[in-house]
Design a protein around this motif. Sequence first.
Motif, PDB file in Angstrom:
ATOM      1  N   PHE A  23      31.951  23.314  37.455  1.00 56.37           N
ATOM      2  CA  PHE A  23      31.098  24.220  36.703  1.00 56.37           C
ATOM      3  C   PHE A  23      31.037  23.905  35.217  1.00 56.37           C
ATOM      4  CE2 PHE A  23      32.180  26.531  40.521  1.00 56.37           C
ATOM      5  CZ  PHE A  23      30.979  27.096  40.879  1.00 56.37           C
ATOM      6  N   THR A  24      31.924  23.056  34.736  1.00 54.09           N
ATOM      7  CA  THR A  24      31.993  22.827  33.293  1.00 54.09           C
ATOM      8  C   THR A  24      31.704  21.394  32.868  1.00 54.09           C
ATOM      9  OG1 THR A  24      34.381  22.445  33.429  1.00 54.09           O
ATOM     10  CG2 THR A  24      33.639  24.703  32.941  1.00 54.09           C
ATOM     11  N   GLU A  25      31.819  20.441  33.755  1.00 53.24           N
ATOM     12  CA  GLU A  25      31.663  19.031  33.379  1.00 53.24           C
ATOM     13  C   GLU A  25      30.280  18.733  32.816  1.00 53.24           C
ATOM     14  OE1 GLU A  25      32.406  14.573  35.201  1.00 53.24           O
ATOM     15  OE2 GLU A  25      32.901  16.336  36.401  1.00 53.24           O
ATOM     16  N   HIS A  26      29.234  19.098  33.541  1.00 54.00           N
ATOM     17  CA  HIS A  26      27.880  18.811  33.055  1.00 54.00           C
ATOM     18  C   HIS A  26      27.544  19.611  31.793  1.00 54.00           C
ATOM     19  CE1 HIS A  26      23.678  17.982  32.679  1.00 54.00           C
ATOM     20  NE2 HIS A  26      23.402  19.262  32.857  1.00 54.00           N
ATOM     21  N   PRO A  27      27.782  20.930  31.760  1.00 56.61           N
ATOM     22  CA  PRO A  27      27.497  21.655  30.509  1.00 56.61           C
ATOM     23  C   PRO A  27      28.211  21.036  29.305  1.00 56.61           C
ATOM     24  CG  PRO A  27      27.852  23.221  32.270  1.00 56.61           C
ATOM     25  CD  PRO A  27      28.199  21.861  32.814  1.00 56.61           C
ATOM     26  N   ARG A  28      29.437  20.631  29.478  1.00 56.78           N
ATOM     27  CA  ARG A  28      30.192  20.005  28.387  1.00 56.78           C
ATOM     28  C   ARG A  28      29.523  18.701  27.958  1.00 56.78           C
ATOM     29  NH1 ARG A  28      35.344  19.425  30.559  1.00 56.78           N
ATOM     30  NH2 ARG A  28      35.550  21.663  30.358  1.00 56.78           N
ATOM     31  N   SER A  29      28.951  17.960  28.915  1.00 52.95           N
ATOM     32  CA  SER A  29      28.319  16.683  28.592  1.00 52.95           C
ATOM     33  C   SER A  29      27.078  16.860  27.716  1.00 52.95           C
ATOM     34  CB  SER A  29      27.957  15.917  29.874  1.00 52.95           C
ATOM     35  OG  SER A  29      26.803  16.477  30.484  1.00 52.95           O
ATOM     36  N   VAL A  30      26.496  18.054  27.720  1.00 55.75           N
ATOM     37  CA  VAL A  30      25.341  18.335  26.859  1.00 55.75           C
ATOM     38  C   VAL A  30      25.737  19.304  25.735  1.00 55.75           C
ATOM     39  CG1 VAL A  30      23.567  17.771  28.554  1.00 55.75           C
ATOM     40  CG2 VAL A  30      24.479  20.107  28.472  1.00 55.75           C
ATOM     41  N   ASP A  31      27.035  19.370  25.469  1.00 53.06           N
ATOM     42  CA  ASP A  31      27.594  20.160  24.371  1.00 53.06           C
ATOM     43  C   ASP A  31      27.244  21.638  24.467  1.00 53.06           C
ATOM     44  OD1 ASP A  31      29.196  20.335  22.111  1.00 53.06           O
ATOM     45  OD2 ASP A  31      27.508  20.115  20.743  1.00 53.06           O
ATOM     46  N   GLU A  32      27.385  22.189  25.675  1.00 51.59           N
ATOM     47  CA  GLU A  32      27.164  23.617  25.905  1.00 51.59           C
ATOM     48  C   GLU A  32      28.314  24.173  26.732  1.00 51.59           C
ATOM     49  OE1 GLU A  32      22.275  23.635  26.126  1.00 51.59           O
ATOM     50  OE2 GLU A  32      23.412  23.630  27.979  1.00 51.59           O
ATOM     51  N   THR A  33      28.524  25.471  26.600  1.00 50.75           N
ATOM     52  CA  THR A  33      29.466  26.135  27.493  1.00 50.75           C
ATOM     53  C   THR A  33      28.735  26.398  28.810  1.00 50.75           C
ATOM     54  OG1 THR A  33      28.823  28.376  26.857  1.00 50.75           O
ATOM     55  CG2 THR A  33      30.547  27.298  25.533  1.00 50.75           C
ATOM     56  N   TYR A  34      29.491  26.839  29.797  1.00 53.59           N
ATOM     57  CA  TYR A  34      28.879  27.177  31.087  1.00 53.59           C
ATOM     58  C   TYR A  34      27.816  28.259  30.911  1.00 53.59           C
ATOM     59  CZ  TYR A  34      28.378  29.135  35.758  1.00 53.59           C
ATOM     60  OH  TYR A  34      27.859  29.612  36.932  1.00 53.59           O
ATOM     61  N   VAL A  35      28.133  29.297  30.145  1.00 52.51           N
ATOM     62  CA  VAL A  35      27.205  30.419  29.952  1.00 52.51           C
ATOM     63  C   VAL A  35      25.985  29.980  29.146  1.00 52.51           C
ATOM     64  CG1 VAL A  35      26.955  32.713  28.920  1.00 52.51           C
ATOM     65  CG2 VAL A  35      29.016  32.149  30.214  1.00 52.51           C
ATOM     66  N   GLU A  36      26.187  29.175  28.106  1.00 49.55           N
ATOM     67  CA  GLU A  36      25.047  28.666  27.328  1.00 49.55           C
ATOM     68  C   GLU A  36      24.132  27.828  28.219  1.00 49.55           C
ATOM     69  OE1 GLU A  36      26.999  28.149  22.874  1.00 49.55           O
ATOM     70  OE2 GLU A  36      27.256  26.547  24.342  1.00 49.55           O
TER      71      GLU A  36
END
Length: 79
Positions: free
Chosen positions: A6-19
Amino acid sequence: MFSRLFTEHPRSVDETYVEHMGMALSFAGWLGLAALACLVHAFLPFLFEKTGSRIIDGLHDRMVRNRRRHAIGGLAEKA
């Protein structure tokens, strides 16, 4: 391990899961409106002549602009 899904891809685009969820839901809403405009246009071609393409262009610009902003920000942080 499971939370990484749930966090790997959002982190790759510099966002949190919720963002990331908010951004994706926003895109989904606009794409739904574009699809609806295209559906109406298919039967009534004098309506929504450019609405679908304008929405798609705007979403593309938003996505590309966000990528560039994050890339520039990332470079500034590494310097």
